[in-house]
Motif scaffolding. Structure first.
Motif, PDB file in Angstrom:
ATOM      1  N   SER A  93      20.320  63.227  69.171  1.00 15.26           N
ATOM      2  CA  SER A  93      21.534  63.900  69.638  1.00 15.26           C
ATOM      3  C   SER A  93      22.772  63.235  69.051  1.00 15.26           C
ATOM      4  CB  SER A  93      21.596  63.871  71.169  1.00 15.26           C
ATOM      5  OG  SER A  93      20.576  64.662  71.746  1.00 15.26           O
ATOM      6  N   THR A  94      23.898  63.917  69.211  1.00 11.05           N
ATOM      7  CA  THR A  94      25.200  63.336  68.879  1.00 11.05           C
ATOM      8  C   THR A  94      25.829  62.846  70.170  1.00 11.05           C
ATOM      9  OG1 THR A  94      25.577  64.703  66.921  1.00 11.05           O
ATOM     10  CG2 THR A  94      27.516  63.803  68.000  1.00 11.05           C
ATOM     11  N   TRP A  95      26.136  61.559  70.221  1.00 16.76           N
ATOM     12  CA  TRP A  95      26.733  60.955  71.412  1.00 16.76           C
ATOM     13  C   TRP A  95      28.240  60.913  71.179  1.00 16.76           C
ATOM     14  CZ3 TRP A  95      22.126  60.995  73.412  1.00 16.76           C
ATOM     15  CH2 TRP A  95      21.017  60.583  72.662  1.00 16.76           C
ATOM     16  N   TRP A  96      28.957  61.825  71.806  1.00 19.46           N
ATOM     17  CA  TRP A  96      30.405  61.939  71.561  1.00 19.46           C
ATOM     18  C   TRP A  96      31.190  61.267  72.668  1.00 19.46           C
ATOM     19  CZ3 TRP A  96      33.841  66.762  72.585  1.00 19.46           C
ATOM     20  CH2 TRP A  96      35.139  66.515  72.111  1.00 19.46           C
ATOM     21  N   PHE A  97      31.909  60.206  72.302  1.00 19.95           N
ATOM     22  CA  PHE A  97      32.823  59.524  73.213  1.00 19.95           C
ATOM     23  C   PHE A  97      34.218  60.089  72.945  1.00 19.95           C
ATOM     24  CE2 PHE A  97      29.147  56.932  73.158  1.00 19.95           C
ATOM     25  CZ  PHE A  97      29.113  56.249  74.359  1.00 19.95           C
ATOM     26  N   GLY A 135      33.087  59.598  58.450  1.00 22.56           N
ATOM     27  CA  GLY A 135      33.934  60.760  58.298  1.00 22.56           C
ATOM     28  C   GLY A 135      33.818  61.737  59.434  1.00 22.56           C
ATOM     29  N   ALA A 136      33.238  61.296  60.571  1.00 24.82           N
ATOM     30  CA  ALA A 136      33.043  62.209  61.700  1.00 24.82           C
ATOM     31  C   ALA A 136      34.220  62.232  62.651  1.00 24.82           C
ATOM     32  CB  ALA A 136      31.771  61.823  62.452  1.00 24.82           C
ATOM     33  N   CYS A 137      35.099  61.210  62.617  1.00 25.01           N
ATOM     34  CA  CYS A 137      36.229  61.176  63.550  1.00 25.01           C
ATOM     35  C   CYS A 137      37.529  60.903  62.801  1.00 25.01           C
ATOM     36  CB  CYS A 137      36.008  60.151  64.668  1.00 25.01           C
ATOM     37  SG  CYS A 137      35.447  58.513  64.136  1.00 25.01           S
ATOM     38  N   ASP A 138      38.637  61.307  63.407  1.00 24.90           N
ATOM     39  CA  ASP A 138      39.965  61.219  62.789  1.00 24.90           C
ATOM     40  C   ASP A 138      40.339  59.756  62.584  1.00 24.90           C
ATOM     41  OD1 ASP A 138      42.280  62.163  61.696  1.00 24.90           O
ATOM     42  OD2 ASP A 138      43.237  62.657  63.599  1.00 24.90           O
ATOM     43  N   ALA A 174      32.944  58.296  68.097  1.00 27.24           N
ATOM     44  CA  ALA A 174      33.926  57.888  69.096  1.00 27.24           C
ATOM     45  C   ALA A 174      35.324  58.199  68.588  1.00 27.24           C
ATOM     46  CB  ALA A 174      33.785  56.402  69.409  1.00 27.24           C
ATOM     47  N   GLY A 175      35.959  59.205  69.188  1.00 25.53           N
ATOM     48  CA  GLY A 175      37.300  59.592  68.783  1.00 25.53           C
ATOM     49  C   GLY A 175      37.412  61.088  68.634  1.00 25.53           C
ATOM     50  N   GLY A 214      20.232  53.716  64.696  1.00 30.70           N
ATOM     51  CA  GLY A 214      21.106  54.872  64.838  1.00 30.70           C
ATOM     52  C   GLY A 214      22.300  54.762  63.911  1.00 30.70           C
ATOM     53  N   GLN A 215      23.220  55.697  64.047  1.00 31.80           N
ATOM     54  CA  GLN A 215      24.446  55.700  63.270  1.00 31.80           C
ATOM     55  C   GLN A 215      25.634  55.750  64.220  1.00 31.80           C
ATOM     56  OE1 GLN A 215      24.567  58.516  60.039  1.00 31.80           O
ATOM     57  NE2 GLN A 215      22.372  58.383  59.666  1.00 31.80           N
ATOM     58  N   ALA A 216      26.681  55.006  63.893  1.00 27.82           N
ATOM     59  CA  ALA A 216      27.836  54.931  64.788  1.00 27.82           C
ATOM     60  C   ALA A 216      29.120  54.843  63.978  1.00 27.82           C
ATOM     61  CB  ALA A 216      27.716  53.733  65.720  1.00 27.82           C
ATOM     62  N   GLU A 217      30.140  55.571  64.430  1.00 25.14           N
ATOM     63  CA  GLU A 217      31.471  55.491  63.847  1.00 25.14           C
ATOM     64  C   GLU A 217      32.483  55.486  64.983  1.00 25.14           C
ATOM     65  OE1 GLU A 217      34.149  57.452  60.267  1.00 25.14           O
ATOM     66  OE2 GLU A 217      32.574  58.656  61.191  1.00 25.14           O
ATOM     67  N   ILE A 218      33.327  54.444  64.993  1.00 29.22           N
ATOM     68  CA  ILE A 218      34.304  54.259  66.067  1.00 29.22           C
ATOM     69  C   ILE A 218      35.693  54.308  65.444  1.00 29.22           C
ATOM     70  CG2 ILE A 218      35.056  52.750  67.934  1.00 29.22           C
ATOM     71  CD1 ILE A 218      32.275  51.425  67.805  1.00 29.22           C
ATOM     72  N   CYS A 219      36.510  55.279  65.876  1.00 33.32           N
ATOM     73  CA  CYS A 219      37.849  55.467  65.311  1.00 33.32           C
ATOM     74  C   CYS A 219      38.911  55.091  66.342  1.00 33.32           C
ATOM     75  CB  CYS A 219      38.053  56.918  64.883  1.00 33.32           C
ATOM     76  SG  CYS A 219      37.044  57.416  63.462  1.00 33.32           S
ATOM     77  N   GLY A 220      39.853  54.248  65.947  1.00 33.81           N
ATOM     78  CA  GLY A 220      40.932  53.841  66.832  1.00 33.81           C
ATOM     79  C   GLY A 220      42.077  54.841  66.835  1.00 33.81           C
TER      80      GLY A 220
END
Length: 669
Positions: A251-255, A313-316, A291-292, A342-348
């Motif tokens: 799944s995609t875990w969207w924060f 490239g999934a979040c702004d 995340a973002g 897994g894969q994770a991208e965290i955008c501030g």
């Protein structure tokens, strides 16, 4: 008649000729005058242009002279060596020029009132540990290059095992350096000082604990699972959800944008039944964590991320978008994040005043356990007395007298036991005891008594009561921690009522001296990192705040600043394709392992080129004069400029390596 008119025509032609000659003369005179004015104007404009070009060139020469020097505006220094005037004889088509310089005594910073209020970190890597472990440890295959874009500063040592550490600017270490380091200038190891080595002290986005959040429902694989900002304390639940054996795997875990506080309590000795036991590590072992604010492949904002998400490239990204609204992941206690399969991208979130901190390790704060003695607010039944008399053990209380020698039966219902302030959701109850103090002045072994406590909205809990037979009061205490823990944790505990029943076979007086509910609990709090995260990384029991594996299948990216000054970050790279820490890293210690073939040729950790660091400013004025000069420094300068200079290390400026920002430029033409 014809002859008369012929003579009149001949006489009229003369005035017309004279008029024509006059008009032509006037027009020719005007044209000649205009031509003369035009020539003079052209000459003047050409002279002004030459003067302007000369002045602009002179300012550029002055800017470059300071750029290639070590002048910092300190008291007693001069902008151009021994003088604050740069003389430029025979400079350009207008003759000569001179540039005067006045240092800005404020020593301002570009967009940065102070280091803690600057929206660009001063270093790409800053480690704050001062000994007992490596400040920066890089392990990689022979021939590999670990690239950094920006200043590298360690308050202890730097160890490069095989390969090299390469940066486009400076490297500093207060301790020793081991291995190959390539930088401009050469690495300064055993370095004595720099303001860039100080903790910038970024403040977290939180000032108090946000509302507690339960984990979202997760029932189907390949779903979009949405998380809301708030306080999360269940690492085991998060890990189970994001595992390859989860029923909602892949799944995609969207924060969603906002601030998240992770303070896990799975390792607590006393927990409610809904909080499973385990360690305090949240492991992402499957799926796609975004995340973002979600964006599509072109960077356009979309309503929700796709399944699967394309990472990175999934979040702004706040590095590219000044309107970016992202997240801040705040970690407290011994809470940790591990990204494995897994894969994770965290955008501030972008800010003009502070870096877009996306991952934050708390440096201060502690839990404050609360002990409260709750008492009834009202009493009903056959006993005489008030609720207030049951609040303490003093021999008062409420009483009931048997009607005759054959005894009798009586009941007492005490309601209330409400806390002054309800414990918030997420509170851990460590102890709950009901205290009943009672007696009978003619007590006998054949008397019977019973009691139960019923929490509001809950089931009755039997209490243990003894039979006093010596005429004195006795105290009975029943532990009800396990029965109340869940309600306290859910934030729904609102007191209850205690029922007391007595049957005696004789005359006498029954006394209930005190009824109390004693609670000890720990509300959620912003806690400094603690436990294994604070052990030296040389210890087998030590742990890192973030442990991540980044390869072709597993990806971890922080689009923003990572700030964990009391913790260790441990990252393993294999075939990285993007910078993993963008906008800088501040940590106690940073460990990086590169394994296998590393084909990415860019910087793995970076800070943007316009990172201001510390700067000083100058005011420059350019004067132009004919001939070989020197030019008089009087009158109105032809051009002016205000310029700021950026040094990677303000206490050790490097000529030619400083950055230049022209803040203003004007001319008098």
């Amino acid at each position: 008649m014809n002859r008369r008119w012929k003579g009149d025509d001949t006489g009229a032609a003369l005035p017309m000729v004279l008029l024509l000659v006059t008009v032509v003369a006037v027009v020719l005179g005007a044209l000649l005058s205009f031509a003369d004015t035009s020539v003079r104007t052209t000459v003047n404009l050409r002279d002004q242009a030459a003067s302007a070009y000369t002045a602009d060139g002179a300012l550029q020469a002055g800017i470059n002279a300071i750029r290639t020097s070590t002048f910092t505006g300190a008291p007693g220094e001069h902008c151009f060596g021994g003088s604050d005037t740069l003389s430029l004889p025979n400079f350009g088509g207008a003759g000569s020029a001179a540039v005067t310089c006045t240092a800005d005594p404020a020593k301002v910073q570009i967009q940065c009132p102070s280091l803690s209020l600057c929206n660009r970190p001063g270093s790409a890597i800053l480690t704050l540990g001062t000994g007992g472990e490596d400040g920066l440890n890089i392990q990689q295959p022979t021939g590999s290059s670990f690239k950094v874009h920006g200043v590298v500063y360690s308050n202890s040592n730097i160890r490069v095992v095989n390969g090299s550490l390469d940066t486009n600017t400076a490297v500093y270490a207060r301790g020793a350096c081991a291995g190959t380091i390539r930088s401009a200038p050469a690495a300064a190891c055993g370095y004595g000082g720099s303001a860039l080595g100080a903790d910038p002290g970024y403040a977290p986005a939180l000032t108090s604990v946000p509302p507690h959040q339960n984990l979202p429902t997760c029932t189907k694989s390949g779903s979009l699972i949405t998380f809301q900002p708030g306080f999360y304390d269940d690492a085991a639940g998060l890990s189970a959800m994001m595992s390859s054996s989860s029923k909602c795997k892949d799944s995609t875990w969207w924060f969603t944008p906002g601030t998240y506080y992770f303070d896990f309590h799975n390792s607590a000795a006393v927990r409610p039944s809904s909080l499973p036991g385990g360690d305090d590590v949240w492991t992402v072992d499957n799926g796609f964590l975004v995340a973002g604010t979600p964006v599509d492949d072109s960077g356009r904002i979309i309503a929700k991320p796709p399944v699967p998400a394309k990472i990175p490239g999934a979040c702004d990204n706040p590095i590219d978008d000044a309107k970016a609204v992202g997240v801040q992941f705040v970690f407290g206690g011994d809470s940790r994040l591990a990204v494995k399969a897994g894969q994770a991208e965290i955008c501030g979130t972008y800010s003009a005043e502070r870096p877009p901190v996306a991952v934050y390790g708390l440096t201060s704060g502690a839990e404050s356990p609360v002990t409260a003695t709750l008492v009834p607010g009202s009493v009903t039944g056959g006993f005489t007395g008030t609720a207030a008399s049951l609040s303490k053990v003093d021999g008062g209380g409420v009483t009931w007298a048997a009607p005759d020698k054959s005894g009798g039966h009586a009941t007492l219902t005490a309601a209330g036991f409400s806390p002054a302030a309800a414990p918030p959701a997420g509170t851990i109850l460590t102890s709950a005891k009901v205290r009943v103090v009672h007696g009978n002045d003619h007590g006998a072994s054949k008397d019977s008594r019973s009691a139960q406590f019923t929490p509001t909205g809950g089931s009755p809990i039997p209490l243990s009561l003894s039979t006093p037979n010596d005429g004195s009061a006795t105290t009975d205490v029943t532990d009800v921690t396990s029965q109340l823990a869940q309600a306290v944790y859910d934030g729904t505990f609102a007191g209850g009522q205690l029922g007391y029943t007595v049957d005696v076979k004789h005359d006498g007086t029954e006394l209930v001296d005190a009824l109390q509910l004693e609670l000890t609990y720990t509300p959620p709090a912003l806690r400094a990192e603690s436990g294994c995260t604070q052990l030296m990384y040389t210890s087998p029991a030590a742990c890192a705040l973030v442990t991540a594996v980044n390869n072709s299948g597993n990806r971890f990216y922080v689009q923003g600043t990572t700030y964990a000054p009391k913790a260790v970050l441990d990252v393993t790279l294999n075939n990285a394709t993007e910078p993993i820490f963008r906008f800088g890293v501040v940590a106690r210690s940073l460990w990086v392992k590169e394994t296998g073939s590393v084909t990415f040729t860019g910087a793995v950790i970076e800070v943007p080129d316009d990172s201001p660091g510390f700067v000083f400013g100058v005011y420059l004025s350019a004067y132009v004069c004919p001939g070989a000069g020197p030019c008089p420094l009087s009158g109105t300068p032809v051009a002016r400029a205000r310029v700021a200079y950026v040094d990677g290390d303000p206490t050790n400026p490097v000529a030619g390596a400083r950055q230049v920002s022209v803040l203003s430029w004007s001319g008098n033409r």
